[in-house]
Motif scaffolding. Structure first.
Motif, short mmCIF file in Angstrom:
data_model
loop_
_atom_site.label_atom_id
_atom_site.label_comp_id
_atom_site.label_asym_id
_atom_site.label_seq_id
_atom_site.Cartn_x
_atom_site.Cartn_y
_atom_site.Cartn_z
N VAL A 301 -50.18 -26.24 35.81
CA VAL A 301 -49.92 -25.21 36.82
C VAL A 301 -49.23 -25.95 38.13
N ILE A 302 -49.67 -27.31 38.22
CA ILE A 302 -49.25 -28.09 39.33
C ILE A 302 -47.77 -28.71 39.03
N ALA A 303 -47.70 -28.65 37.66
CA ALA A 303 -46.41 -29.46 37.10
C ALA A 303 -45.49 -28.12 37.40
N LEU A 304 -45.75 -27.02 36.90
CA LEU A 304 -44.90 -25.84 37.11
C LEU A 304 -44.44 -25.67 38.43
N ILE A 305 -45.34 -25.77 39.53
CA ILE A 305 -45.26 -25.74 40.84
C ILE A 305 -44.02 -26.67 41.28
N LEU A 306 -44.31 -27.99 40.90
CA LEU A 306 -43.46 -28.95 41.29
C LEU A 306 -41.89 -28.78 40.57
N LEU A 307 -41.92 -28.31 39.53
CA LEU A 307 -40.88 -27.93 38.73
C LEU A 307 -39.84 -26.83 39.75
N LEU A 308 -40.37 -26.04 40.08
CA LEU A 308 -40.05 -24.81 40.89
C LEU A 308 -39.24 -25.14 42.24
#
Length: 323
Positions: A301-308
């Protein structure tokens, strides 16, 4: 007259779902059947190994064990997430993970770009190929092999200690892998050694697509090599740099589990206990599968947020993004 002409043109357009359009589409699909088959194999691989296993994410919300199936496991809610956030080792794990990954990003991301720029400036094609081959050769060696080499070099009787003793830089041998204070330096430098040349290949490919006419025009205008790199090469590969930066930011919580597993030991545990190894040790070795799934889900989830965030930032700065 203009609306009349537009209506006439529109009346002559072939509907998208017309039989002729479908026949043309099927004919084109048949002529590309070999490429389509290769693409379908890739799609099937992605569905089987990336999407179907996503069903197993629900064990993060259950008390799963290997005796019962996922559907039979009792629900635990957010118990495992709460346990991770209350773990006494959380601070050290987060510090090591972010510290190692952030330094790798700050140092390891621009170095391949710089290396590719200078490698592109070499006039001798033979020497250029030699340097490129030597630089990306370590990439093809596994961390098991490289870890053994590094462990030998960094031992108290290894080549590093022998050189430093010979130069009188140190008075007595140092067992580097047994000292937590040296671990981050070893991890970051060895990762650069292994991946520098391979990471530069993408930038070299992007540089090769730059029009030679731009360099010729710059030469006529009196531009030097560094001016060409700064005003022509870098702007021309800006989109490639942006895409790779977005991907690098999204993977900032990945600390290269293979590398950590090979080089860590009980003596440097305070500096080597990152999220990936923590999940492996606490979740897998101790049989806490639901707990490890919960930690992995938090990380995703944190990786997805960083990607966005990185994607939006890149799109705002230079109008380049993944989506």
């Amino acid at each position: 007259m203009k609306p009349t002409i537009n209506r006439e043109i529109a009346s002559q357009e072939i509907p998208v779902n017309s039989p002729s359009t479908r026949r043309k589409w099927l004919k084109k699909l048949y002529t590309q059947r070999h490429l389509q088959t290769m693409a379908l194999l890739g799609v099937a691989w992605m569905i089987i190994f990336n999407y179907i296993p996503m069903y197993g994410v629900i064990i993060a919300f259950k008390n799963f064990d290997i005796i019962h199936s996922i559907s039979e496991a009792p629900w635990a809610g957010l118990e495992h997430f709460r346990a991770f956030l209350e773990d006494e080792n959380l601070g050290n794990v987060i510090k090591n993970t972010i510290g190692i990954s952030f330094i790798k990003l700050i140092i390891g991301f621009p170095l391949p770009i710089i290396f590719a720029l200078f490698l592109n400036e070499l006039r001798s094609v033979r020497f250029k190929k030699f340097v490129q081959t030597i630089s990306y050769l370590p990439h093809f060696l596994s961390w098991v092999v490289l870890g053994g080499i590094l462990a030998t070099w960094l031992a108290d009787v290894g080549i590093i200690n022998n050189i430093l003793l010979f130069l009188h830089i140190i008075d007595q041998p140092i067992t580097y892998l047994a000292e937590p204070s040296y671990f981050w330096t070893i991890i970051i430098s060895s990762d650069l050694w292994k991946e520098l040349g391979w990471s530069a290949i993408i930038y070299l490919a992007a540089i090769s697509s730059v029009s030679p006419e731009m360099y010729e025009a710059a030469t006529i205008d009196g531009a030097g090599r560094f001016q060409k790199m700064w005003y022509i090469t870098l702007p021309s590969i800006k989109s490639t740099i942006s895409i790779l930066f977005i991907l690098a930011v999204s993977g900032v919580l990945n600390s290269n589990f293979d590398q950590i597993l090979v080089l860590r030991n009980s003596l440097n545990d305070s500096a080597s206990n990152v999220i990936d190894y923590y999940v492996y040790q606490t979740g897998i070795l101790n049989g806490r599968y639901s707990y490890s799934a919960a930690v992995g889900l938090i990380k995703s989830v944190i990786a997805l947020i960083l990607l966005l965030v990185a994607n939006k930032f890149s799109k705002k700065i230079n109008d380049t993004s993944l989506f």
